[in-house]
Write an enzyme that holds these catalytic residues in place. Structure first.
Site, short mmCIF file in Angstrom:
data_model
loop_
_atom_site.label_atom_id
_atom_site.label_comp_id
_atom_site.label_asym_id
_atom_site.label_seq_id
_atom_site.Cartn_x
_atom_site.Cartn_y
_atom_site.Cartn_z
N TYR A 35 0.83 -1.20 0.00
CA TYR A 35 0.00 0.00 0.00
C TYR A 35 0.87 1.25 0.00
CZ TYR A 35 1.04 1.07 4.90
OH TYR A 35 1.69 1.41 6.07
N LYS A 149 6.51 -1.85 2.01
CA LYS A 149 5.33 -1.23 2.61
C LYS A 149 4.16 -2.19 2.46
CE LYS A 149 3.30 3.36 3.16
NZ LYS A 149 3.81 3.60 4.51
N GLU A 181 12.83 2.86 14.00
CA GLU A 181 11.93 3.91 13.53
C GLU A 181 10.72 3.92 14.44
OE1 GLU A 181 10.55 3.02 9.56
OE2 GLU A 181 10.39 0.88 10.00
N LEU A 205 11.36 1.30 6.99
CA LEU A 205 10.73 1.73 5.75
C LEU A 205 11.51 2.93 5.21
CD1 LEU A 205 8.30 1.42 3.80
CD2 LEU A 205 7.18 3.21 5.13
#
Length: 291
Positions: A35, A149, A181, A205
């Site tokens: 996505y 993702k 993260e 990511l």
């Protein structure tokens, strides 16, 4: 936030009430899909090319053949805004799964990918951008392919929920004490005039806004250090901030029980916020007035 009525499904437009997928859908049953979330300012996409490029990288990483070219999806996403007459700040969520087929772990043959995208209004959170937010730390228990993702977000969801239950904006994730993260953002530490963040490995990511942060830092002649920092380093930070498409460049002023410096957004964070606004052609600037 209400969803705009016209939905882009495959390569056709339909009313949201008519969007129906079979119950045997691999995105629902396996998280077998990818996505993107793309920011919109004044009815215009921000970093559209970067998001589409990452969508293709993510799909390739899990061996999904997308039902369109980059040029075709660009045109369709632009038409999505036109058909909804969208002129405000917002976002578009788009998702691709491997398709609908009888449930089996093995990839189905001769099945087309399922795709949809929809637009929502999303105002800028000026209060948080100006004053900063509080966060918690949480152990990073995700898989080793965080650069994809993908739809497999349950650990992220649990971490974000834990942050909410502690009246915090985000959860900063760490693995063996090393910061990776946040649950839905990249995170950065500022110390002695340098910006530190985890290297762009498979553990995080590779954020589209993260790429812009690197550019902004270079433009400001500030060293950008792709070096991991630890949970213990946070207490010694001069500044801390996170970045994502929906959070922009968000100052962090408190982590767990530790206040960052004087509890106010720092100078470098404010400079980066200003660079972001300029880059995104945001017309109304109500933050960073003291930069």
């Amino acid at each position: 936030m209400s969803v705009y009525p016209i939905i882009l499904s495959q390569t056709k437009f339909t009313h949201r009430d008519n969007l129906k997928y079979p119950f045997e859908e691999r995105g629902l049953q396996f998280g077998d899909g990818v996505y993107e979330v793309i920011r919109i300012y004044n009815g215009n996409y921000y970093l559209l090319t970067e998001h589409v490029d990452r969508l293709f990288r993510s799909a390739e990483a899990i061996k999904i053949t997308l039902p369109f070219t980059k040029e075709e999806i660009n045109d369709l996403l632009l038409e999505l805004l036109e058909r909804n007459n969208m002129k405000e700040d917002g976002k578009v969520y788009l998702q691709v799964s491997r398709g609908s087929a009888p449930r089996d772990h093995i990839f189905p043959s001769d099945v087309s990918a399922n795709f949809y995208a929809y637009a929502q209004d999303l105002s800028r959170n000026l209060a948080n951008l100006e004053n900063g937010v509080s966060t918690i730390t949480a152990r990073d228990v995700r898989w080793e392919y965080c650069f994809i993702k993908s739809l497999n977000l349950l650990p992220n969801v649990l971490a974000k929920q834990e942050a909410k239950e502690n009246n915090c904006y985000e959860a900063i994730l760490h693995m063996d004490g090393l910061i990776t993260e946040c649950s839905a953002a990249n995170v950065y530490l500022v110390k002695d005039g340098k910006v530190y963040t985890h290297p762009a490995t498979n553990r995080i990511l590779h954020g589209c806004v993260r790429m812009r942060v690197e550019k902004f830092v270079s433009d400001l002649n500030i060293p950008f250090m792709e070096e991991g920092f630890s949970v213990e380093d946070i207490a010694m930070a001069d500044e801390l901030f996170l970045s994502s498409s929906t959070s922009e460049i968000m100052p962090i002023v408190k982590v767990d029980n530790t206040t960052i410096k004087n509890g106010k957004p720092g100078t470098i964070t404010k400079q980066l916020q200003q660079k972001y606004e300029e880059d995104a052609s945001i017309k109304i600037n109500k933050i960073n007035q003291s930069v």
